[in-house]
Enzyme design. Structure first.
Site, PDB file in Angstrom:
ATOM      1  N   SER A 136       0.838  -1.200   0.000  1.00 23.61           N
ATOM      2  CA  SER A 136       0.000   0.000   0.000  1.00 23.61           C
ATOM      3  C   SER A 136       0.870   1.246   0.000  1.00 23.61           C
ATOM      4  O   SER A 136       0.612   2.204  -0.734  1.00 23.61           O
ATOM      5  CB  SER A 136      -0.925   0.005   1.223  1.00 23.61           C
ATOM      6  OG  SER A 136      -1.852  -1.055   1.150  1.00 23.61           O
ATOM      7  N   GLU A 137       1.911   1.254   0.862  1.00 25.13           N
ATOM      8  CA  GLU A 137       2.867   2.359   0.866  1.00 25.13           C
ATOM      9  C   GLU A 137       4.260   1.854   1.214  1.00 25.13           C
ATOM     10  O   GLU A 137       4.419   0.819   1.860  1.00 25.13           O
ATOM     11  CB  GLU A 137       2.476   3.461   1.870  1.00 25.13           C
ATOM     12  CG  GLU A 137       1.337   4.361   1.429  1.00 25.13           C
ATOM     13  CD  GLU A 137       0.020   3.970   2.040  1.00 25.13           C
ATOM     14  OE1 GLU A 137      -1.001   4.543   1.657  1.00 25.13           O
ATOM     15  OE2 GLU A 137       0.009   3.066   2.903  1.00 25.13           O
ATOM     16  N   THR A 138       5.238   2.634   0.790  1.00 31.84           N
ATOM     17  CA  THR A 138       6.649   2.447   1.135  1.00 31.84           C
ATOM     18  C   THR A 138       7.176   3.801   1.583  1.00 31.84           C
ATOM     19  O   THR A 138       6.832   4.830   0.989  1.00 31.84           O
ATOM     20  CB  THR A 138       7.444   1.944  -0.083  1.00 31.84           C
ATOM     21  OG1 THR A 138       6.958   0.654  -0.464  1.00 31.84           O
ATOM     22  CG2 THR A 138       8.931   1.853   0.217  1.00 31.84           C
TER      23      THR A 138
END
Length: 297
Positions: free
Chosen positions: A50-52
């Site tokens: 979903s995010e980094t």
């Protein structure tokens, strides 16, 4: 191995859970200096989470004044703010420093994360989000047309409303768990509607929950699939709950998310009232480290 390649270490966490392999995965690149914007985006796409996040260390005086610089990317874009990346990255930085509070310098501004160590319990972190901005209330019929819902699915006792604590979400209350389980939103039509009406994503919520200790059951589906836990949206929902009587000011309640995709998450939220405004939105939870690695460039 080509020795000319640069190595960028990362740590992967599961966020909003005290157990591994559930919750929302997050990759934290511990030193992103030397990566261009384009390379950060490519790496985030490769991680396919979903995010980094990318930590960008600076001198101690700057970090004490402004916070530790962190940038957040989805597989497609950079975000000014997101909840589970903030919490997970702060847990990583706490592990290095042992501090009771870690402040991150995000594109939305300075976001502090405080830590509690209850006896015999996992460490608990809680971020203070930007004070909420309440956007427009939406016509249920218009939302039904673009979101894949049917007539009668919307909970008529609560408004559909856009709220932002750094990233705008449109909170859509539905009648119960069966509707939540069968969600099949038209993402293209939803995105086009939200671009016109305000808000980046829909955040579907229900007051019927799987865990009786939870106050809301939630789902967030977007261009990269389904999000197991959305801390930025949960902050918006916390403000929305206090504004509309679903929770009381200062009452810490649980939003459950990720159940339908087999990655159940617990997001702890609360908010305050000052005069006629909702303020001091806080979102918290647990974090578990699950793996470490390196990316070569």
């Amino acid at each position: 191995m080509n020795t000319d390649r640069r190595r960028f270490p990362f740590v992967q966490f599961d966020v909003f859970t005290s157990k591994p392999f559930i919750g929302n995965p997050l990759a934290v690149f511990t030193d992103g200096r030397g990566l261009s914007d384009e390379q950060m985006q490519l790496v985030a796409k490769e991680m396919n989470l979903s995010e980094t996040t990318f930590v960008l260390p600076r001198d101690e005086a700057t970090e004490q004044k402004r916070g530790i610089r962190v940038r957040i990317f989805t597989v497609r874009e950079e975000l000014p703010f997101a909840g589970h990346p903030t919490l997970g990255t702060a847990f990583h930085l706490r592990g290095l420093t042992g501090l009771r509070e870690v402040a991150l310098d995000l594109n939305v501004g300075k976001v502090p994360v405080q830590f509690e160590e209850p006896p015999g319990q996992p460490v608990f972190g809680e971020m203070k989000q930007v004070n909420p901005e309440f956007g427009p209330k939406h016509d249920p019929e218009a939302v039904v047309r673009v979101s894949g819902l049917r007539d009668g699915d919307i909970d008529p006792s609560l408004p559909i409303q856009t709220v932002s604590t750094g990233l705008p979400f449109t909170i859509v209350p539905v009648r119960g768990l069966e509707i939540m389980r069968n969600l099949q939103p038209d993402l293209k039509a939803s995105a086009e509607y939200l671009q016109r009406a305000g808000g980046r994503f829909f955040y579907f919520v229900s007051r019927e929950t799987v865990d009786p200790e939870s106050r809301l059951h939630a789902r967030m589906l977007f261009y990269n699939g389904e999000d197991p836990a959305t801390g930025s949206a949960a902050g918006c929902a916390a403000a929305w709950m206090v504004a509309h009587g679903v929770s009381k000011p200062e009452e810490r309640v649980i939003i459950e998310q990720g159940v339908e995709m087999g990655r159940p998450s617990q997001v702890f939220v609360r908010a305050s009232r000052k005069d006629d405004r909702v303020v001091n939105v806080r979102v918290g939870g647990n974090v578990v480290e699950v793996l470490r690695g390196e990316v070569f460039l």
